[in-house]
Design a protein around this motif. Structure first.
Motif, PDB file in Angstrom:
ATOM      1  N   PRO A 164      40.219  96.288 -27.440  1.00  0.00           N
ATOM      2  CA  PRO A 164      39.901  95.584 -27.376  1.00  0.00           C
ATOM      3  C   PRO A 164      41.088  94.764 -28.371  1.00  0.00           C
ATOM      4  N   GLY A 165      40.697  93.151 -29.045  1.00  0.00           N
ATOM      5  CA  GLY A 165      41.360  92.626 -30.438  1.00  0.00           C
ATOM      6  C   GLY A 165      40.288  91.911 -29.855  1.00  0.00           C
ATOM      7  N   TRP A 166      38.879  91.987 -31.633  1.00  0.00           N
ATOM      8  CA  TRP A 166      38.074  91.967 -31.684  1.00  0.00           C
ATOM      9  C   TRP A 166      37.911  90.630 -31.791  1.00  0.00           C
ATOM     10  N   LEU A 167      38.881  90.286 -32.632  1.00  0.00           N
ATOM     11  CA  LEU A 167      38.865  88.406 -33.519  1.00  0.00           C
ATOM     12  C   LEU A 167      40.289  87.821 -33.076  1.00  0.00           C
ATOM     13  N   THR A 168      40.385  88.438 -32.631  1.00  0.00           N
ATOM     14  CA  THR A 168      41.878  87.291 -31.605  1.00  0.00           C
ATOM     15  C   THR A 168      41.468  87.422 -30.791  1.00  0.00           C
ATOM     16  N   ASP A 169      40.968  88.109 -29.697  1.00  0.00           N
ATOM     17  CA  ASP A 169      40.910  87.459 -28.121  1.00  0.00           C
ATOM     18  C   ASP A 169      39.537  86.501 -27.911  1.00  0.00           C
ATOM     19  N   PRO A 170      39.776  85.223 -27.664  1.00  0.00           N
ATOM     20  CA  PRO A 170      39.638  84.106 -27.562  1.00  0.00           C
ATOM     21  C   PRO A 170      38.044  83.882 -26.791  1.00  0.00           C
ATOM     22  N   VAL A 171      38.124  85.145 -26.283  1.00  0.00           N
ATOM     23  CA  VAL A 171      36.974  85.376 -25.245  1.00  0.00           C
ATOM     24  C   VAL A 171      36.431  85.756 -25.775  1.00  0.00           C
ATOM     25  N   LEU A 172      36.314  86.800 -27.094  1.00  0.00           N
ATOM     26  CA  LEU A 172      36.378  87.730 -27.521  1.00  0.00           C
ATOM     27  C   LEU A 172      34.556  87.778 -29.008  1.00  0.00           C
ATOM     28  N   ALA A 173      35.933  86.920 -29.505  1.00  0.00           N
ATOM     29  CA  ALA A 173      35.771  86.653 -31.055  1.00  0.00           C
ATOM     30  C   ALA A 173      34.564  85.964 -31.519  1.00  0.00           C
ATOM     31  N   LEU A 174      33.915  85.358 -30.513  1.00  0.00           N
ATOM     32  CA  LEU A 174      32.143  84.604 -31.658  1.00  0.00           C
ATOM     33  C   LEU A 174      31.395  85.845 -30.722  1.00  0.00           C
ATOM     34  N   TYR A 175      31.565  86.982 -29.802  1.00  0.00           N
ATOM     35  CA  TYR A 175      30.373  88.065 -29.686  1.00  0.00           C
ATOM     36  C   TYR A 175      31.037  89.150 -30.656  1.00  0.00           C
TER      37      TYR A 175
END
Lengths: 274, 287, 326
Positions: free
Chosen positions: B142-153
């Protein structure tokens, strides 16, 4: 050691290598690569080793900014830690030795100091009005104010283990309060002093947020700020960025190798009593 | 009544008290006033609770507050659980135990910014080591830091990576205070390893748990540098927390709003930590 | 000539009065022991003389000078603490010379005085050691050396032997007595151990609940205790003390007889009791009797007294050795 302990150890070490050591290896490998090699960001053996070239180039960047940063960070750390030891020991001493209604107030402030995040903009306002904003001196006192609570707690609990008879013997020997403190108590605080020095040095040296707010400007740059600045500038020169990270990582590593017992003592001070 | 000079004069406290008062207490108290003003480079103007109202109105400010809570509770919970498990593992006499302790603890001492930059590179969506490794076993990274859903996690995972060593260290110190007798008595009573962990270790290591939970919650709520180094609060404001909101508003010259964020942050810390401390202390008496 | 005078000394902590109106005179050159159970105020009283504790009211005079409000270091006293309070980071030499060094005396003078003091206490070979490397008795002597070098008018000792084992304690009792004879200085010594009081003191002050019960020489206290408290505190095993009907029959409030003043016999005596327990110490034999009215009688017979548990025997008080209180 049982067979089970051996196997668990081997499996743990394998996992820890991937999870904890690999990122550091990545830092090192990227730091010694050439510019094109490093820009690919992949985990690979360097095509050609450029340790010295990269090292010198990082130092020379922006007119030896990193050297200035090391100098500034060192000055801030040395002076702030000296004051933290002195002030922390003096407060901890009076707090432990002299029971009074004021102690509750002081404890309240100590807890507040540990918990409450500093109010940054009002702090800048205060610093400006006393002429210390954007100055190394101001940064030193800020670090003292923020680190004081932790120092006081460590010193207070250590002083509780020094028998009061010693103060009284010195008093009868004719010592003044200052002589009792500097000639009898302070020399006995050596173990906890080393702990305070090491733990506070690392935390002040690694501090990023406070210099970011209170020390803007090129001439006052600190080590952590160079990383932040280079992050933008070195967008295409990852080898230099990671060389900088490597250089910033080395001081804590050295300190850890020599003082790991004191670091552990300081970091776990609250664990037993809660 | 006889009064004698105490050998512990109060003026010993004075230098520390002056620095602490001027640079910590005064700004803290002043922040209550400034949070009620529209404050920029040139002037301050009293506007009542308008700044706070804005925090309840603006989606990105609400998001920042919620993210702060998610970040703090997620990092604190995972550090507590994993820290305890690691501490038990690293006190069980396994091979290379001392070296493993060092390896787990070392990230605590390293520059947070350096770690943030490193992991941002490792988490790069196409070239990053993590996704390259996933791709090699056929998984789409996934886009670890580029996906808004994922970035915080993603940032939460890195914070856990950097901070779990401290929790482990505190738990190791706590475990060292538990007498071996309890385990031997439990073994006589026929307890299994799992039972010993839940019936002996967990209750007796409580003081360490209190320390770990309190420290990591406070640290989590105040967290700034890792988030700033990895995402700058982005993409958008999906990984913004209160501390980064405070900085952004300060940079934008909204000093009053920034200070209101500060007041909300320490109200939040007070509201969470004080009841928790009271609760921890009450449980202590019951034991 | 008097050395220390206490006039109407009182001390309260909040509403709790721990020292209640104490008047006392200690003569020059006397070895005066404050003795009493824990919590009787003996240590507090000593600390008030030293100046470490302030008195709530009253007057303290040392060597003719009112020192009630003087700093501890200005009173002409020296103190030996229960824990010795040796500075752990300093050598024996520096410990003994600490006071002189604080006073800013020249190094050569300090060196000579320290050497001389150490010589007199057989510490000369230990001067460069740290306290950690010394035995209990040696630490004790360093603490005494630190006191001697001040050349004080009064030495104060706060239970200095309680951290030592039994053998060393009796040796140190002798050393302290010798030291007192040699220096001829006034010494005030606090202990809860009546053996120390009896063996070392010229003058014993028995304290109880913040008051002086009795002042006198060891034998005065032994022979003529003024109260059942003193009678019970001085002497071992304790004096047999009886109240109620037994005492009424003797026309007093409390009747007392020391175990060593009871004559045991199988043929006849004042009281007949059954032997419950026997302690054979070699030099003498302590016998515990059960008696229907007196409950327990403790008697001490010289030598190895022949008796067995369960025997019925008689106890007879020696005439003139009985004590009748109020």
């Amino acid at each position: 050691m049982t067979r089970r302990q051996l196997y668990t150890g081997i499996v743990s070490l394998a996992l820890a290598s991937v999870i904890f050591i690999l990122p550091f290896v990545f830092i090192f490998l990227t730091a010694v690569k050439s510019k094109q090699d490093a820009s690919r960001l992949i985990f690979s053996w360097p095509v050609e080793w450029q340790f010295w070239e990269n090292f010198l180039q990082v130092l020379q960047t922006r007119n030896y900014l990193l050297l200035l940063a090391y100098f500034n960070s060192t000055v801030i750390t040395v002076f702030a830690v000296t004051l933290l030891v002195l002030f922390g020991a003096m407060v901890g001493y009076v707090l432990q030795r002299r029971p009074s209604p004021w102690n509750k107030v002081i404890y309240g402030f100590v807890l507040a100091g540990l918990m409450i995040p500093p109010a940054v903009v009002p702090t800048i306002w205060v610093l400006q009005s006393i002429g210390l904003f954007k100055t190394i001196t101001g940064m030193i006192f800020i670090q003292v104010a923020y680190g004081l609570a932790f120092s006081v707690l460590l010193f207070r609990s250590f002083i509780a283990t020094i028998p009061r008879d010693l103060d009284e013997a010195a008093l009868i020997d004719g010592a003044t309060p200052l002589q009792i403190f500097f000639r009898v108590i302070l020399p006995l605080l050596k173990p906890v002093t080393v702990t305070v020095i090491v733990v506070q040095s690392i935390s002040i040296f690694n501090d990023f947020t406070n210099p970011l707010y209170y020390l803007p400007g090129r001439e006052n740059v600190t080590v952590q700020l160079t990383l932040y600045n280079f992050q933008g500038q070195f967008q295409t020169q990852f080898n230099l960025l990671f060389m900088n990270i490597l250089l910033v990582t080395i001081p804590p590593l050295i300190i850890y190798i020599f003082f790991n017992r004191q670091i552990v003592a300081g970091m776990t001070a609250g664990a037993v009593k809660g | 009544m006889v009064t004698q000079k105490s050998p512990y004069p109060y003026w010993f406290v004075l230098p520390a008290a002056i620095v602490f008062t001027v640079l910590f207490l005064v700004p803290t108290f002043a922040s209550f006033w400034f949070s009620l003003t529209r404050w920029d480079l040139f002037s301050t103007q009293f506007i009542g609770l308008e700044n706070y109202a804005q925090f309840l109105r603006e989606p990105f400010l609400i998001q920042g507050t919620i993210n702060t809570l998610i970040f703090a509770f997620a990092t604190s919970a995972t550090k507590t659980v994993i820290g305890l498990l690691l501490a038990v593992l690293l006190t069980s006499g396994i091979w290379a135990q001392g070296f493993l302790r060092t390896v787990v603890f070392f990230p605590v001492l390293v520059s947070t910014i350096g770690i943030g930059i490193t992991f941002a590179a490792l988490m790069h969506p196409t070239n990053g080591v993590i996704n390259v490794a996933l791709a090699s076993i056929g998984l789409p990274g996934p886009g670890w830091l580029t996906d808004p859903v994922l970035a915080l996690y993603s940032v939460i995972i890195v914070d856990l990576w950097k901070g779990v060593g401290l929790a482990t260290l505190i738990y190791i110190a706590g475990l060292a205070t538990i007498s071996q007798d309890y385990y031997e008595a439990a073994r006589m009573d026929g307890a299994t390893r799992t039972q010993m962990f839940f019936r002996v270790t967990v209750p007796l290591v409580r003081p360490a748990t209190v320390t770990v939970v309190t420290l990591s919650l406070i640290g989590g709520l105040r967290s700034f540098d890792l988030i700033w180094a990895m995402t700058r609060g982005g993409p958008g404001f999906s990984s913004d927390v209160l501390a980064s909101v405070i900085y952004k508003q300060y940079q934008a010259g909204f000093y009053g709003l920034s200070t209101a964020g500060n007041v909300i942050l320490f109200a939040l810390i007070g509201l969470i930590i004080l009841p928790l401390t009271v609760w921890f202390n009450r449980r202590e008496v019951d034991l | 000539m008097t050395s220390v005078v206490l006039k109407d000394i009182r001390k309260s902590f909040g509403s709790l009065e721990v020292i209640k109106a104490i008047d006392l005179e200690v003569e020059k050159g006397e070895f005066c022991v404050f003795v009493g159970p824990s919590g009787c105020g003996k240590s507090t009283l000593l600390r008030m003389i030293s100046g470490l504790e302030t008195s709530t009211s009253g007057q303290i005079v040392i060597d003719g000078e009112d020192v009630t409000h003087a700093e501890p270091s200005k009173r002409g006293i020296a103190m030996v603490f229960q824990s010795y309070a040796l500075y752990p980071h300093l050598t024996v030499r520096e410990n003994i010379g600490f006071g002189l060094s604080l006073a800013g005396r020249p190094k050569s003078e300090i060196a000579t005085k320290v050497e001389k003091t150490a010589e007199s206490l057989q510490l000369a070979h230990l001067l460069d050691r740290k306290p950690k490397a010394l035995s209990g008795g040696q630490r004790q002597r360093v603490a005494i050396g630190r006191a001697i070098i001040r050349n004080p008018k009064v030495f104060l000792f706060d239970e200095p032997l309680s951290n030592l084992d039994a053998a060393l304690r009796s040796q140190m009792r002798m050393e302290l007595t010798d030291l007192h004879a040699k220096l001829g200085a006034t010494m005030i010594y606090v202990t809860h151990d009546q053996v120390e009081a009896m063996t070392m003191a010229n003058k014993i002050v028995v304290l109880n609940a913040g008051r002086i019960e009795q002042v006198g020489s060891p034998m005065e206290l032994y022979n003529n205790p003024v109260s059942p408290f003193v009678a019970g505190f001085i002497g071992s095993p304790k004096m047999n003390l009886y109240e109620g009907e037994v005492a009424a029959a003797e026309r007093c409030g409390t009747y007392g007889i020391r175990p060593e003043h009871l004559i045991l016999s199988k043929s006849g005596g004042k009281w007949r009791g059954q032997v419950r327990h026997i302690e054979r110490l070699g030099a003498d034999t302590v016998v515990y009797l059960d008696h229907p009215e007196l409950k327990q009688i403790v008697a001490r017979a010289p030598g190895d007294f022949e008796v067995a548990s369960g025997d019925e025997i008689y106890a007879m008080p020696m005439s003139g050795k009985e004590h009748r209180f109020g």
